[in-house]
Design an enzyme around this catalytic site. Structure first.
Site, PDB file in Angstrom:
ATOM      1  N   ASP A 475       4.283   3.032  -6.139  1.00 34.54           N
ATOM      2  CA  ASP A 475       2.839   2.772  -6.092  1.00 34.54           C
ATOM      3  C   ASP A 475       2.127   3.530  -7.223  1.00 34.54           C
ATOM      4  O   ASP A 475       2.700   4.454  -7.830  1.00 34.54           O
ATOM      5  CB  ASP A 475       2.324   3.256  -4.721  1.00 34.54           C
ATOM      6  CG  ASP A 475       1.088   2.517  -4.246  1.00 34.54           C
ATOM      7  OD1 ASP A 475       0.443   1.858  -5.066  1.00 34.54           O
ATOM      8  OD2 ASP A 475       0.771   2.624  -3.043  1.00 34.54           O
ATOM      9  N   ASP A 545      -3.247  -5.698  -1.846  1.00 34.19           N
ATOM     10  CA  ASP A 545      -3.466  -4.989  -0.590  1.00 34.19           C
ATOM     11  C   ASP A 545      -4.180  -5.878   0.409  1.00 34.19           C
ATOM     12  O   ASP A 545      -4.313  -5.505   1.575  1.00 34.19           O
ATOM     13  CB  ASP A 545      -4.303  -3.725  -0.835  1.00 34.19           C
ATOM     14  CG  ASP A 545      -3.414  -2.527  -1.136  1.00 34.19           C
ATOM     15  OD1 ASP A 545      -2.183  -2.654  -0.989  1.00 34.19           O
ATOM     16  OD2 ASP A 545      -3.947  -1.483  -1.528  1.00 34.19           O
TER      17      ASP A 545
HETATM   18  C1  DGJ Z   1      -1.581   1.163  -1.782  1.00 37.96           C
HETATM   19  C2  DGJ Z   1      -0.534   0.147  -1.462  1.00 37.96           C
HETATM   20  O1  DGJ Z   1      -0.813  -1.071  -2.065  1.00 37.96           O
HETATM   21  C3  DGJ Z   1      -0.417   0.027   0.050  1.00 37.96           C
HETATM   22  O2  DGJ Z   1       0.457  -1.004   0.382  1.00 37.96           O
HETATM   23  C4  DGJ Z   1       0.041   1.344   0.578  1.00 37.96           C
HETATM   24  O3  DGJ Z   1       1.328   1.635   0.105  1.00 37.96           O
HETATM   25  C5  DGJ Z   1      -0.936   2.432   0.187  1.00 37.96           C
HETATM   26  N1  DGJ Z   1      -1.195   2.439  -1.224  1.00 37.96           N
HETATM   27  C6  DGJ Z   1      -0.428   3.784   0.603  1.00 37.96           C
HETATM   28  O4  DGJ Z   1      -1.181   4.799   0.130  1.00 37.96           O
END
Ligand code: DGJ
Length: 727
Positions: A475, A545
């Site tokens: 991430d 997301d």
């Molecule tokens: C952003 C990601 O896109 C989510 O799926 C998740 O992993 C969060 N960060 C966790 O902080």
């Protein structure tokens, strides 16, 4: 031979699939672009080289008014010598001047394609690709233009190497990866703007007389713009008309400039964003730009997308997992957020195992002392009060349930409240005397420093070696600010954005070398780094997301313009959806997630029996159909809008004997029409049986008359149809 050089006419013709591309060495040594479009059989194209004197367009000292650089389409454009359109390159000499004026010197043509050190690049076997290196020179600064032609795909890969053969240091202020000029300009520009949780929506507009710029200055390719654009003829649709797609294999600051000039010609460029870039090049040093890929389609946007998909699946993604079925996963993020311990995770894993899920992914919050997003990034050791005894016993129990185990990292970031930051404040991007801006309460590590990358590699290896971890989600949850590094001298400060990307790529490379079978899913707050550069290192990327199935229709539609289904991370999540508050039928959520890599992101223990049955069926369908989705050919059939209620897409197996049709009606229309979808890509003369129905239809009938859809019962209804050729 896909690259021919006609010595008499001094014309190069490059044939890629059913496209051709041609340019000519002008008598004065410049290289004029002649043609890009459908396949040609001749190099007799000199008639396309038109020299017209124009008022207020100066000519170079060694030519006449007809030679103005301001008028003739170019392969790589000069700067400061009378071409007022966007320049391809600017190199500043030690005297401070940056006029750049390159002319043909030599060329070579060979089978195969060289890699680019430290950067992603497409690849191909000698029998699949041929490369032209065209050497242009401005005195003792050389520009080698690389063109690699894919013989069976309408694709040309381009990049540029700048070599300093002078005895003095020079500064590259700009070096585009490619310039693509057209002698005419009646095009629409199509690109993929967006935002967090709303990535890559398609935007299309007519070119106007200005420089239209698509760019990122955020350090990552970004949610806001994607390193891609297409010029399409005004009549272009999903199935017809011409489309020229241009994508950059790069994950940092990029810019694409599209200029409709005074004569209605178009200049386009893509490359590293020159606003945040400069590179010091000492004597005998070289700099290689990121690679750009050009795709031509005479079959509209659908043809362009399929060429990109084939290119990325066969000639860019390297992962061990590229052609392998990915495990169906459950990710705990939306199920628990930071609020979990080992027992809670085991209960999720038990529920998952009962339903046939194959991997548990432990998301954010397992390290340091991270109970929320204010601390611990950088402290890649286990948060023992949540996970007593570390990862090994947890992973053992998960494996005993016959589930693989995956883990989340955010390697490039650090929290102020972390051991790493306390020990190494100098490892953070910062400018002396200025406070560091924060994003999600975190700072960014200086990935240009080799010791930072080496440290992260060691820290991640220690975790990966502590238990059988078979997947990581990588991430990156903020963009770059105060982009400064104490390690770079003043005249190298503008190298930092690019050096950051190189460091990030190096960390990927080190991990891939050490763990060749590790499945890595890219991510940046959802799809904030969903670009072709990343696909060289990871076979899949978390698309957004926003897990709402209806929002995902538009996001996945835009993403599919160039990225294949096998690369799109997509999960079924709980309702009401956490991002939109919307409730969508469980079946529809499965249909939409199945257009990508497929998994779940909810607490499976909270499902009722009927929902559990649906999950079992969805997983069985995933196993039955994944080869069609991941390896087959995508046809976008329709996008719901003002005049059409249905979003539909179709995956057809490589041998056309199977097809999976997916349809969603986002909004129920009271007393609305009976809908149908017309299919594509089938064998017209073949009889296809509709699964679960028993009726058979000729491919031709399905493509012309279509398949009727059931009556809609509520908003968000979805259907999936599987068709198999009758032997
Ligand atoms: C952003 C990601 O896109 C989510 O799926 C998740 O992993 C969060 N960060 C966790 O902080």
């Amino acid at each position: 031979m896909s690259i021919v050089f006609d010595e008499n006419n001094r014309i190069f013709r490059l044939d890629a699939g059913d496209s051709s591309y041609a340019f000519l060495i002008e008598p004065n040594g410049y290289v004029a672009h002649l043609y890009y479009g459908g396949r040609l059989n001749t190099t007799d194209l000199r008639y396309l080289y038109r020299r017209t004197p124009r008022a207020f367009s100066p000519n170079p000292a060694d030519g006449t008014a007809e030679d103005s650089r301001d008028v003739i389409p170019q392969e790589y454009s000069t700067s400061g010598i009378g071409d007022y359109r966007v320049p391809s390159a600017k190199v500043r000499r030690s005297d401070g001047y940056n006029a750049t004026d390159m002319k043909y010197r030599s060329h070579r043509i060979y089978r195969g394609k060289p890699a680019i050190a430290g950067l992603p690049a497409t690849f191909g076997k000698e029998e699949e690709v041929e490369t032209l290196e065209l050497l242009l020179a401005d005195g003792d600064v050389e520009f080698t233009l690389f063109y690699t032609v894919f013989e069976h795909l309408p694709v040309i890969a381009r990049s540029v190497k700048v070599s300093n053969r002078s005895g003095e240091t020079v500064y590259i202020e700009k070096a585009a990866s490619c310039t693509l000029d057209f002698a005419y300009g009646d095009f629409d520009l199509l690109h993929l703007p967006g935002a967090w949780a709303r990535e890559r929506h398609v935007e299309r507009r007519k070119l106007n007389h200005s420089i239209q710029r698509i760019e990122s200055g955020r350090g990552l390719s970004s949610h806001q713009h994607n390193p891609f654009f297409a010029l399409v003829t005004p009549d272009a649709t999903e199935t017809a008309g011409e489309a020229y797609g241009v994508a950059l294999l790069y994950s940092g600051n990029f810019s694409a400039e599209i200029e409709l000039d005074q004569f209605d010609q178009v200049r386009t460029q893509i490359g590293i964003n020159p606003d945040t870039f400069e590179w010091k090049l000492g004597p005998n040093e070289e700099f290689h730009t990121p690679e750009a890929v050009l795709v031509y389609s005479a079959e509209g946007l659908g043809g362009m997308s399929r060429a990109f998909h084939d290119l990325f699946r066969r000639h860019l993604i390297r992962s061990y997992w590229r052609d392998r079925k990915r495990p169906v996963l459950v990710n705990n993020w939306e199920a628990t957020y930071f609020n979990f311990d080992a027992e809670k995770l085991i209960r999720i894993a038990e529920g998952a195992a009962r339903l046939g899920i194959e991997m548990l992914v432990l998301d954010d919050g397992w390290f340091g002392h991270r109970d929320d997003d204010r601390s611990s990034l950088g402290d890649w050791f286990v948060f023992e009060s949540k996970l007593k005894g570390g990862l090994a016993p947890l992973v053992k129990r998960v494996n005993e349930l016959e589930l693989k185990f995956g883990l989340w990292f955010e390697p490039e970031m650090v929290s102020r409240d972390s051991e790493l930051f306390r020990a190494h404040p100098e490892w953070v991007l910062s400018i002396p005397g200025r406070p560091c801006s924060e994003g999600r309460q975190q700072l960014v590590l200086d990935m240009s420093q080799p010791e930072v990358v080496d440290h992260l590699f060691r820290a991640i290896c220690a975790i990966l070696d502590s238990a059988p971890i078979e997947y990581i989600k990588w991430d990156a949850n903020r963009h770059l600010t105060e982009v400064g590094s104490a390690t770079l001298p003043a005249d190298r400060k503008k190298e930092l954005f690019h050096r950051y990307v190189l460091g990030m790529y190096r960390l990927h490379e080190l991990l891939l070398e050490r763990y060749p079978k590790l499945l890595i899913e890219g991510c940046s707050g959802g799809g904030g780094r969903f670009d072709a550069g990343m696909l060289y290192y990871v076979p899949q990327i978390w698309t957004s997301d926003d897990t709402d199935a209806i929002e995902r229709l538009e996001i996945q539609y835009g993403t599919s313009l160039l990225y294949p289904s096998s690369a799109m991370g997509a999960h079924v999540s709980a309702c009401p959806n956490h991002q939109t508050g919307r409730t969508t039928p469980f079946e529809t959520r499965g249909i939409v997630a199945m257009a990508g890599t497929f998994g779940y992101e909810l607490d499976l223990n909270k499902l009722d029996e009927a929902e559990c049955d649906i999950v079992r069926r969805q997983i069985a369908d995933y196993h039955r159909y994944n080869h069609i989705i991941a390896q087959g050919t995508l046809y976008r059939l329709s996008m719901a809008g003002a005049t059409n209620p249905i979003t539909a897409w179709e995956h057809v197996s490589a041998d056309r004997s199977e097809a999976l049709v997916s349809c969603v009606q986002p909004r129920n229309v009271p007393n609305g029409p009976l809908n149908h979808v017309r299919l594509r890509g089938l064998e017209p003369e073949t009889l296809y049986e509709l699964a679960g129905d028993g009726r058979c239809f000729l491919g031709d009938t399905l493509m012309k008359a279509g398949l009727p859809l059931p009556r809609v019962e509520s908003d968000g209804c979805g259907w999936q149809f599987y068709l198999k050729a009758v032997k």
